[in-house]
Design an enzyme around this catalytic site. Structure first.
Site, short mmCIF file in Angstrom:
data_model
loop_
_atom_site.label_atom_id
_atom_site.label_comp_id
_atom_site.label_asym_id
_atom_site.label_seq_id
_atom_site.Cartn_x
_atom_site.Cartn_y
_atom_site.Cartn_z
N LYS A 38 -2.72 -2.28 -2.94
CA LYS A 38 -3.71 -1.37 -2.34
C LYS A 38 -3.31 0.05 -2.70
O LYS A 38 -2.23 0.51 -2.33
CB LYS A 38 -3.75 -1.56 -0.82
CG LYS A 38 -4.71 -0.60 -0.12
CD LYS A 38 -5.10 -1.11 1.26
CE LYS A 38 -6.01 -0.14 1.96
NZ LYS A 38 -6.61 -0.70 3.17
N GLU A 40 0.82 -1.21 0.00
CA GLU A 40 0.00 0.00 0.00
C GLU A 40 0.86 1.27 0.00
O GLU A 40 1.22 1.77 1.07
CB GLU A 40 -0.92 0.03 1.23
CG GLU A 40 -1.84 1.24 1.24
CD GLU A 40 -2.62 1.43 2.54
OE1 GLU A 40 -2.22 0.88 3.58
OE2 GLU A 40 -3.63 2.14 2.49
P1 13P Z 1 -8.66 4.60 4.67
O1 13P Z 1 -9.71 3.89 3.84
O2 13P Z 1 -9.21 5.31 5.86
O3 13P Z 1 -7.77 5.46 3.82
O4 13P Z 1 -7.75 3.49 5.28
C1 13P Z 1 -7.27 2.48 4.49
C2 13P Z 1 -6.01 2.01 5.03
O5 13P Z 1 -5.84 0.82 5.18
C3 13P Z 1 -4.96 2.98 5.35
O6 13P Z 1 -3.77 2.31 5.64
#
Ligand code: 13P
Length: 340
Positions: A223, A176
């Site tokens: 992600k 991510e």
């Molecule tokens: P948000 O959907 O609040 O951005 O969080 C997703 C997430 O996993 C952040 O690390």
């Protein structure tokens, strides 16, 4: 027999479901609970997770839930450990494994995520507790001169290194690299085009690093942020334009072998996040499955409905069911605002 990681990744990306990111760190939980005037302590956090994970029928909408270290060790009111409770519903437990951000020297405002040194040992424990996938978050900031080449390089490297170690432990890594859109650097310069450009740079650095580390793409989930104009840029979020730019960049950079793509909400309102996902899902020629992996855009209204008072549990759980159902409709490209 140990299931193959590509099978686990496929199960996480199964049609008609998404992933809940209930992996707020202790620091973030302090903010969330104080927003409803509740003191942050272990018990309040546990009560909140208990509300989320005992919601009836969540397994109809969720293939996986990402937990945080504190939560994976705790149990529901029934005494059943949270990862086992999720597993009993057919929801795969996952775990956030980065240990947060550290500043990059000589690069004010930029960070690199850390935690590799202890990763192998922690994975062993998390696997024993039931986790079958993991998440690691890095953060990239948009300004005139960021993300710097160093931030792109260091964060891509740490994400790819992490992914390789996780696959070695027979778990699915979610990588991510979050490109922020709700920062103060907004101005008129944080346009949709600039956001798409940074997303492209971020993802191309990442996939180059993943190749260096020989990460197995059918056992990897990306992600990502959507390409979004800055929150303070004065530009409305136009779902069609956002979806077009986001899908254009993803198709250009993300190899088709990748198991799937999930989106973070990143400070979009719940409705914005659902609408934008719906617009993205309407592109029918994407080579990978896409779905949601939201935290705030799903949980904020739930937290508000609960308000720390257990008389509101059923109401809060109904809010969760509704948000999940709407996001599943969106990941299928079948959402419309009148369903709200
Ligand atoms: P948000 O959907 O609040 O951005 O969080 C997703 C997430 O996993 C952040 O690390």
């Amino acid at each position: 027999m140990v299931p193959k990681i590509e099978k686990l990744a496929e199960a996480l990306m199964m049609p008609g479901k998404g992933i809940l990111a209930a992996d707020e760190s202790t620091g973030t939980m302090v903010k969330r609970l104080s927003s409803i005037n509740l003191p942050d302590n272990e018990e309040n956090e546990r009560r909140y997770r208990n509300l989320l994970f005992t919601t009836p029928q969540i397994e109809e909408y969720l293939s996986g839930v990402i937990l945080y270290d504190a939560t994976i060790h705790r149990a529901a009111d029934s005494g059943l450990a949270f990862p086992l409770l999720l597993e009993s519903k057919g929801i795969m437990p996952g775990i956030k494994v980065d240990l947060g951000l550290q500043p990059l020297p000589n690069h004010p405002e930029e960070d690199v995520s850390h935690g590799l040194d202890t990763l192998r040992v922690r994975l062993k424990e998390y696997h024993e507790l039931g986790a079958r996938f993991t998440k690691w978050r890095s953060v990239l900031r948009i300004s005139d001169d960021t993300p710097s080449a160093l931030a792109l390089h260091k964060n891509a490297d740490v994400l790819a290194h992490y992914a390789a170690i996780v696959q070695e432990a027979h778990m699915v890594p979610i990588v991510e690299p979050e490109v922020l859109f709700d920062e103060e650097y907004t101005l008129e310069k944080h346009t949709l085009a600039r956001s798409a450009e940074v997303l492209e740079d971020t993802l191309s650095s990442l996939f180059e690093a993943l190749e260096f580390y020989k990460v197995f793409l059918p056992g990897l989930i990306l992600k990502t942020s959507m390409a979004l104009p800055g929150r303070e840029s004065g530009k409305d979020l136009d779902p069609i334009a956002i979806a077009k730019e986001t899908v254009r960049v993803l198709k250009k950079i993300v190899p088709k072998e990748t198991a799937g793509i999930v989106f973070l909400s990143g400070g979009q309102t719940p409705i914005e996040a659902t609408e934008n996902l719906n617009a993205i899902a309407q592109f029918d020629d994407m080579p990978w499955p896409v779905t949601f992996s939201y935290s705030r855009a799903i949980e904020e209204p739930v937290l508000e409905a609960w308000n720390g008072d257990d008389v509101n549990i059923a109401k809060a759980q109904a809010v969760l069911q509704k948000r999940l159902a709407l996001n599943v409709a969106a990941r299928n490209g079948k959402y419309s605002k009148d369903m709200e």
